[in-house]
Design a protein around this motif. Structure first.
Motif, PDB file in Angstrom:
ATOM      1  N   THR A 113     -10.384 -24.709  40.481  1.00 42.89           N
ATOM      2  CA  THR A 113     -11.375 -24.388  41.515  1.00 42.89           C
ATOM      3  C   THR A 113     -11.307 -22.894  41.822  1.00 42.89           C
ATOM      4  OG1 THR A 113     -10.864 -26.560  42.451  1.00 42.89           O
ATOM      5  CG2 THR A 113     -12.270 -25.114  43.772  1.00 42.89           C
ATOM      6  N   PRO A 114     -11.873 -22.049  40.959  1.00 45.80           N
ATOM      7  CA  PRO A 114     -11.790 -20.602  41.184  1.00 45.80           C
ATOM      8  C   PRO A 114     -12.346 -20.153  42.540  1.00 45.80           C
ATOM      9  CG  PRO A 114     -12.592 -21.059  38.968  1.00 45.80           C
ATOM     10  CD  PRO A 114     -12.550 -22.372  39.702  1.00 45.80           C
ATOM     11  N   SER A 115     -13.298 -20.891  43.089  1.00 40.13           N
ATOM     12  CA  SER A 115     -13.870 -20.512  44.384  1.00 40.13           C
ATOM     13  C   SER A 115     -12.835 -20.578  45.508  1.00 40.13           C
ATOM     14  CB  SER A 115     -15.055 -21.414  44.732  1.00 40.13           C
ATOM     15  OG  SER A 115     -14.640 -22.770  44.832  1.00 40.13           O
ATOM     16  N   CYS A 129      -3.609 -14.230  49.291  1.00 37.44           N
ATOM     17  CA  CYS A 129      -3.714 -15.006  48.057  1.00 37.44           C
ATOM     18  C   CYS A 129      -3.182 -14.240  46.851  1.00 37.44           C
ATOM     19  CB  CYS A 129      -5.166 -15.400  47.814  1.00 37.44           C
ATOM     20  SG  CYS A 129      -5.360 -16.554  46.448  1.00 37.44           S
ATOM     21  N   VAL A 130      -2.181 -14.838  46.204  1.00 42.17           N
ATOM     22  CA  VAL A 130      -1.615 -14.311  44.965  1.00 42.17           C
ATOM     23  C   VAL A 130      -1.961 -15.305  43.867  1.00 42.17           C
ATOM     24  CG1 VAL A 130       0.540 -13.774  43.756  1.00 42.17           C
ATOM     25  CG2 VAL A 130       0.304 -13.248  46.193  1.00 42.17           C
ATOM     26  N   CYS A 131      -2.410 -14.829  42.730  1.00 35.44           N
ATOM     27  CA  CYS A 131      -2.662 -15.722  41.608  1.00 35.44           C
ATOM     28  C   CYS A 131      -1.556 -15.543  40.583  1.00 35.44           C
ATOM     29  CB  CYS A 131      -4.020 -15.440  40.971  1.00 35.44           C
ATOM     30  SG  CYS A 131      -5.382 -16.049  41.963  1.00 35.44           S
ATOM     31  N   ALA A 132      -0.831 -16.626  40.374  1.00 36.43           N
ATOM     32  CA  ALA A 132       0.191 -16.662  39.326  1.00 36.43           C
ATOM     33  C   ALA A 132      -0.488 -17.170  38.060  1.00 36.43           C
ATOM     34  CB  ALA A 132       1.323 -17.594  39.733  1.00 36.43           C
ATOM     35  N   ILE A 133      -0.019 -16.704  36.930  1.00 32.74           N
ATOM     36  CA  ILE A 133      -0.598 -17.160  35.668  1.00 32.74           C
ATOM     37  C   ILE A 133       0.543 -17.551  34.736  1.00 32.74           C
ATOM     38  CG2 ILE A 133      -1.994 -16.558  33.660  1.00 32.74           C
ATOM     39  CD1 ILE A 133      -3.434 -14.474  35.405  1.00 32.74           C
ATOM     40  N   ASP A 134       0.542 -18.831  34.346  1.00 36.88           N
ATOM     41  CA  ASP A 134       1.465 -19.297  33.311  1.00 36.88           C
ATOM     42  C   ASP A 134       0.716 -19.198  31.996  1.00 36.88           C
ATOM     43  OD1 ASP A 134       3.342 -19.967  35.233  1.00 36.88           O
ATOM     44  OD2 ASP A 134       2.674 -22.043  35.369  1.00 36.88           O
ATOM     45  N   LEU A 157      -5.793 -15.781  28.323  1.00 38.00           N
ATOM     46  CA  LEU A 157      -4.981 -15.121  29.340  1.00 38.00           C
ATOM     47  C   LEU A 157      -5.643 -13.869  29.898  1.00 38.00           C
ATOM     48  CD1 LEU A 157      -2.440 -14.387  30.961  1.00 38.00           C
ATOM     49  CD2 LEU A 157      -1.513 -13.405  28.851  1.00 38.00           C
ATOM     50  N   PHE A 158      -6.007 -12.921  29.063  1.00 41.27           N
ATOM     51  CA  PHE A 158      -6.480 -11.633  29.551  1.00 41.27           C
ATOM     52  C   PHE A 158      -7.853 -11.746  30.210  1.00 41.27           C
ATOM     53  CE2 PHE A 158      -3.391 -10.672  26.217  1.00 41.27           C
ATOM     54  CZ  PHE A 158      -2.445 -10.041  27.013  1.00 41.27           C
ATOM     55  N   GLU A 159      -8.688 -12.673  29.747  1.00 37.76           N
ATOM     56  CA  GLU A 159      -9.988 -12.917  30.392  1.00 37.76           C
ATOM     57  C   GLU A 159      -9.768 -13.464  31.818  1.00 37.76           C
ATOM     58  OE1 GLU A 159     -13.323 -16.242  29.653  1.00 37.76           O
ATOM     59  OE2 GLU A 159     -12.889 -14.974  27.903  1.00 37.76           O
ATOM     60  N   TRP A 160      -8.859 -14.421  31.958  1.00 36.62           N
ATOM     61  CA  TRP A 160      -8.576 -15.006  33.268  1.00 36.62           C
ATOM     62  C   TRP A 160      -7.919 -13.982  34.198  1.00 36.62           C
ATOM     63  CZ3 TRP A 160     -10.180 -18.115  36.628  1.00 36.62           C
ATOM     64  CH2 TRP A 160      -9.355 -18.638  37.646  1.00 36.62           C
ATOM     65  N   ALA A 161      -6.980 -13.219  33.670  1.00 39.21           N
ATOM     66  CA  ALA A 161      -6.312 -12.200  34.485  1.00 39.21           C
ATOM     67  C   ALA A 161      -7.332 -11.195  35.020  1.00 39.21           C
ATOM     68  CB  ALA A 161      -5.225 -11.500  33.689  1.00 39.21           C
ATOM     69  N   HIS A 162      -8.262 -10.815  34.203  1.00 43.32           N
ATOM     70  CA  HIS A 162      -9.293  -9.870  34.645  1.00 43.32           C
ATOM     71  C   HIS A 162     -10.171 -10.499  35.731  1.00 43.32           C
ATOM     72  CE1 HIS A 162     -12.108  -6.545  34.449  1.00 43.32           C
ATOM     73  NE2 HIS A 162     -13.081  -7.426  34.338  1.00 43.32           N
ATOM     74  N   GLU A 163     -10.518 -11.776  35.549  1.00 44.13           N
ATOM     75  CA  GLU A 163     -11.368 -12.448  36.539  1.00 44.13           C
ATOM     76  C   GLU A 163     -10.678 -12.585  37.889  1.00 44.13           C
ATOM     77  OE1 GLU A 163     -13.646 -16.677  37.314  1.00 44.13           O
ATOM     78  OE2 GLU A 163     -13.233 -16.061  35.263  1.00 44.13           O
ATOM     79  N   VAL A 164      -9.409 -13.008  37.891  1.00 46.50           N
ATOM     80  CA  VAL A 164      -8.742 -13.202  39.173  1.00 46.50           C
ATOM     81  C   VAL A 164      -8.344 -11.886  39.782  1.00 46.50           C
ATOM     82  CG1 VAL A 164      -7.996 -15.537  38.685  1.00 46.50           C
ATOM     83  CG2 VAL A 164      -6.413 -13.663  38.227  1.00 46.50           C
TER      84      VAL A 164
END
Length: 164
Positions: A113-115, A129-134, A157-164
């Motif tokens: 739920t990115p929203s 809000c901190v976004c952790a990425i596994d 990974l890098f696409e998601w990291a850029h989005e968040v």
């Protein structure tokens, strides 16, 4: 002119399972590493700049993060405190902030739920809000995982990291 560089910060990140701090590799071969309250207090007294506790099995097991543990840790430390694991909605954030966390960390919920990231930022401020990425390198490249590193996703990974 001297190169001052970025300030160094010490931010211990402790994984918690079943109310105990654990150590492992890639979320497997976990062994107990001590009481989270005592470890949090020790890191705080030793000069850590911030403390992160991640309940690494909460999402996988479909439960909420241990609120009592958060309250106990928060009462023993005097540094910013981030808590993650089992956070799915704003009421979870309310509960953890009320228990003493300064920030919350999302991984699985942010992917599902990115929203939720925007909702948290709108209600509490983006600093909460901190976004952790596994992530793991597999035959497709670097991809994100959910549920404490157990569930692969189709998110690069890098696409998601850029989005968040």
């Amino acid at each position: 002119m001297a190169n001052r560089g970025l300030a160094k910060r010490i931010v211990p990140c402790l994984d918690v399972k079943d109310g105990q701090t654990v150590k492992g590799t890639n979320f497997v071969n976990l062994r107990q590493a001590g009481d989270p309250v005592e470890l949090g207090k020790a890191y705080s007294e030793a000069g850590a700049d911030e403390l992160v506790f991640l309940d690494i099995t909460a999402s996988l097991e479909g439960r909420r993060t241990f609120t009592d543990m958060v309250t106990k840790v928060a009462s023993e430390i005097n540094i910013p405190f981030t808590v993650g694991g089992g956070i799915h909605e704003l009421s979870d954030v309310d509960r953890l902030l009320y228990a003493g966390a300064d920030k919350i960390s999302l991984n699985s919920a942010a992917i599902k739920t990115p929203s939720l990231i925007d909702e948290i930022a709108a209600k509490y401020g983006s600093q909460v809000c901190v976004c952790a990425i596994d992530a793991r390198l597999d035959d497709r490249g670097w991809y994100c995982y959910m549920n404490g590193g157990h569930t692969p996703t189709d998110l690069p990974l890098f696409e998601w990291a850029h989005e968040v």
